[in-house]
Design a protein around this motif. Structure first.
Motif, PDB file in Angstrom:
ATOM      1  N   ASN A 200       0.826  -1.208   0.000  1.00  0.00           N
ATOM      2  CA  ASN A 200       0.000   0.000   0.000  1.00  0.00           C
ATOM      3  C   ASN A 200       0.860   1.256   0.000  1.00  0.00           C
ATOM      4  O   ASN A 200       0.513   2.256  -0.652  1.00  0.00           O
ATOM      5  CB  ASN A 200      -0.926   0.002   1.217  1.00  0.00           C
ATOM      6  CG  ASN A 200      -2.074  -0.976   1.080  1.00  0.00           C
ATOM      7  OD1 ASN A 200      -2.431  -1.374  -0.028  1.00  0.00           O
ATOM      8  ND2 ASN A 200      -2.651  -1.379   2.200  1.00  0.00           N
ATOM      9  N   ALA A 201       1.982   1.226   0.723  1.00  0.00           N
ATOM     10  CA  ALA A 201       2.871   2.382   0.745  1.00  0.00           C
ATOM     11  C   ALA A 201       3.431   2.664  -0.647  1.00  0.00           C
ATOM     12  O   ALA A 201       3.513   3.826  -1.077  1.00  0.00           O
ATOM     13  CB  ALA A 201       4.001   2.158   1.747  1.00  0.00           C
ATOM     14  N   LEU A 202       3.826   1.610  -1.344  1.00  0.00           N
ATOM     15  CA  LEU A 202       4.337   1.786  -2.705  1.00  0.00           C
ATOM     16  C   LEU A 202       3.264   2.392  -3.612  1.00  0.00           C
ATOM     17  O   LEU A 202       3.533   3.328  -4.381  1.00  0.00           O
ATOM     18  CB  LEU A 202       4.784   0.440  -3.271  1.00  0.00           C
ATOM     19  CG  LEU A 202       5.970  -0.250  -2.596  1.00  0.00           C
ATOM     20  CD1 LEU A 202       6.218  -1.612  -3.242  1.00  0.00           C
ATOM     21  CD2 LEU A 202       7.233   0.594  -2.669  1.00  0.00           C
ATOM     22  N   LEU A 203       2.041   1.874  -3.514  1.00  0.00           N
ATOM     23  CA  LEU A 203       0.961   2.363  -4.366  1.00  0.00           C
ATOM     24  C   LEU A 203       0.592   3.807  -4.030  1.00  0.00           C
ATOM     25  O   LEU A 203       0.367   4.625  -4.930  1.00  0.00           O
ATOM     26  CB  LEU A 203      -0.261   1.456  -4.227  1.00  0.00           C
ATOM     27  CG  LEU A 203      -0.135   0.061  -4.834  1.00  0.00           C
ATOM     28  CD1 LEU A 203      -1.370  -0.771  -4.509  1.00  0.00           C
ATOM     29  CD2 LEU A 203       0.076   0.132  -6.341  1.00  0.00           C
ATOM     30  N   ASP A 204       0.524   4.118  -2.736  1.00  0.00           N
ATOM     31  CA  ASP A 204       0.180   5.484  -2.344  1.00  0.00           C
ATOM     32  C   ASP A 204       1.211   6.481  -2.850  1.00  0.00           C
ATOM     33  O   ASP A 204       0.864   7.566  -3.333  1.00  0.00           O
ATOM     34  CB  ASP A 204       0.081   5.576  -0.818  1.00  0.00           C
ATOM     35  CG  ASP A 204      -1.173   4.920  -0.271  1.00  0.00           C
ATOM     36  OD1 ASP A 204      -2.086   4.625  -1.064  1.00  0.00           O
ATOM     37  OD2 ASP A 204      -1.234   4.680   0.951  1.00  0.00           O
ATOM     38  N   ALA A 205       2.493   6.115  -2.735  1.00  0.00           N
ATOM     39  CA  ALA A 205       3.542   7.017  -3.200  1.00  0.00           C
ATOM     40  C   ALA A 205       3.485   7.189  -4.712  1.00  0.00           C
ATOM     41  O   ALA A 205       3.678   8.297  -5.226  1.00  0.00           O
ATOM     42  CB  ALA A 205       4.913   6.500  -2.770  1.00  0.00           C
ATOM     43  N   PHE A 206       3.218   6.121  -5.431  1.00  0.00           N
ATOM     44  CA  PHE A 206       3.101   6.238  -6.884  1.00  0.00           C
ATOM     45  C   PHE A 206       1.959   7.183  -7.245  1.00  0.00           C
ATOM     46  O   PHE A 206       2.098   8.035  -8.138  1.00  0.00           O
ATOM     47  CB  PHE A 206       2.860   4.866  -7.514  1.00  0.00           C
ATOM     48  CG  PHE A 206       2.698   4.912  -9.010  1.00  0.00           C
ATOM     49  CD1 PHE A 206       3.813   4.916  -9.842  1.00  0.00           C
ATOM     50  CD2 PHE A 206       1.443   4.970  -9.587  1.00  0.00           C
ATOM     51  CE1 PHE A 206       3.669   4.986 -11.232  1.00  0.00           C
ATOM     52  CE2 PHE A 206       1.288   5.034 -10.972  1.00  0.00           C
ATOM     53  CZ  PHE A 206       2.408   5.042 -11.786  1.00  0.00           C
ATOM     54  N   ALA A 207       0.841   7.046  -6.567  1.00  0.00           N
ATOM     55  CA  ALA A 207      -0.346   7.827  -6.910  1.00  0.00           C
ATOM     56  C   ALA A 207      -0.227   9.294  -6.522  1.00  0.00           C
ATOM     57  O   ALA A 207      -0.811  10.164  -7.186  1.00  0.00           O
ATOM     58  CB  ALA A 207      -1.581   7.216  -6.245  1.00  0.00           C
TER      59      ALA A 207
END
Length: 288
Positions: A200-207
């Motif tokens: 989730n951290a990876l996805l949030d940062a990407f978004a």
């Protein structure tokens, strides 16, 4: 000049095991691809063909199946640790075990025992163990996590020479298929919880990162995972740039205001990098 045997290991690659757990009439599925690689006192099998120290790869395969039955398959990393410790603890000639795991998702359809295979994303883990009480390391991760931002990405200010044709842009599609691995500080994490939070951290940062380059986005993703998950100390990522090029519609008398793109599959830019804490312990075998 002397010729000597260098580092070596052997094992059983790609053991496909599917474990069905029956909770009454409701079933759960874990679908794994497991690789086991062992090293230790293996000089004689190479130098003279003496197999006395060899635990056969067929036995390694059978052990994976037996452990799936005996212990079930709960958290991916814990299953890997069980296997790795077993091989070292049970065999005096085996000093180190590397267990590599991939998990393929199955999503429940209506009903207690019907499933549809998930997308292309694969959960991964690599476990190293010198046996109970010895040195151990766990690297969790994922591959083929395909993500896309339809805006919020720029690319300009790069080096230009006589062969440069790429036009700078202040608005582009940014898409990639993320392969990420993150190293744990120890071997006592809540694996499923840690995995979900890191993902989730990876996805949030990407978004949420306004991107000036895919490199910048990679760093932001790794940094976010480390900031939010103190049990992690290092993140490694490989991110191909899935290029989307604006289609020239002028020959048809049409404008193209960042609406119609050609998705090119190759060649592609490949961005790779590591983000780590300044107190990350050394773990040279963790990635190998």
């Amino acid at each position: 000049m002397a010729i000597v045997l260098g580092p070596n290991r052997y094992g059983k690659a790609e053991v496909r095991v599917v474990r069905v757990t029956r909770d009454g009439g409701t079933h759960r599925i874990r679908d794994l691809n497991v690789g086991v690689f062992l090293s230790g006192d293996m000089d004689e099998v190479h130098l003279t063909g003496d197999n006395a120290a060899v635990l056969t790869t067929d036995t390694q395969k059978n052990t994976v199946f037996a452990f799936a039955k005996k212990y079930g398959i709960g958290e991916l990393e814990e299953f890997g640790l069980l296997l790795a410790r077993h091989f070292v603890d049970s065999q005096p000639t085996i000093h180190h075990a590397r267990v590599q795991l991939e998990e393929y998702a199955w999503d429940r359809i209506t009903g207690p025992h019907s499933f549809v295979k998930g997308g292309t994303e694969v959960r991964t883990a690599v476990v190293h163990s010198d046996g109970s009480g010895g040195a151990e390391s766990v690297v969790s991760g994922l591959k083929d996590l395909t993500v896309l931002n339809s805006t919020g990405s720029e690319f300009h200010g790069f080096v230009e020479d006589e062969f440069t044709t790429l036009e700078p842009t202040n608005d582009r599609i940014l898409a990639t298929a993320v392969t990420a691995q993150w190293r744990h500080r120890g071997t006592d994490s809540k694996w499923d919880e840690s995995y979900a939070a890191a993902r989730n951290a990876l996805l949030d940062a990407f978004a949420t990162t306004h991107s000036l380059s895919l490199q910048q986005t990679l760093y932001a993703m790794g940094r976010r995972a480390l900031e939010e998950r103190p049990e992690l100390c290092e993140v490694r990522m490989s991110m191909p740039n899935k290029h989307h090029f604006l289609v020239d519609l002028e020959p048809f008398g049409m404008d193209n205001d960042n609406e119609v793109y050609f998705a090119a599959d190759r060649p592609y830019g490949l961005i790779e990098g590591t983000v780590l804490t300044d107190d990350a312990p050394d773990a040279p075998s963790a990635w190998n």
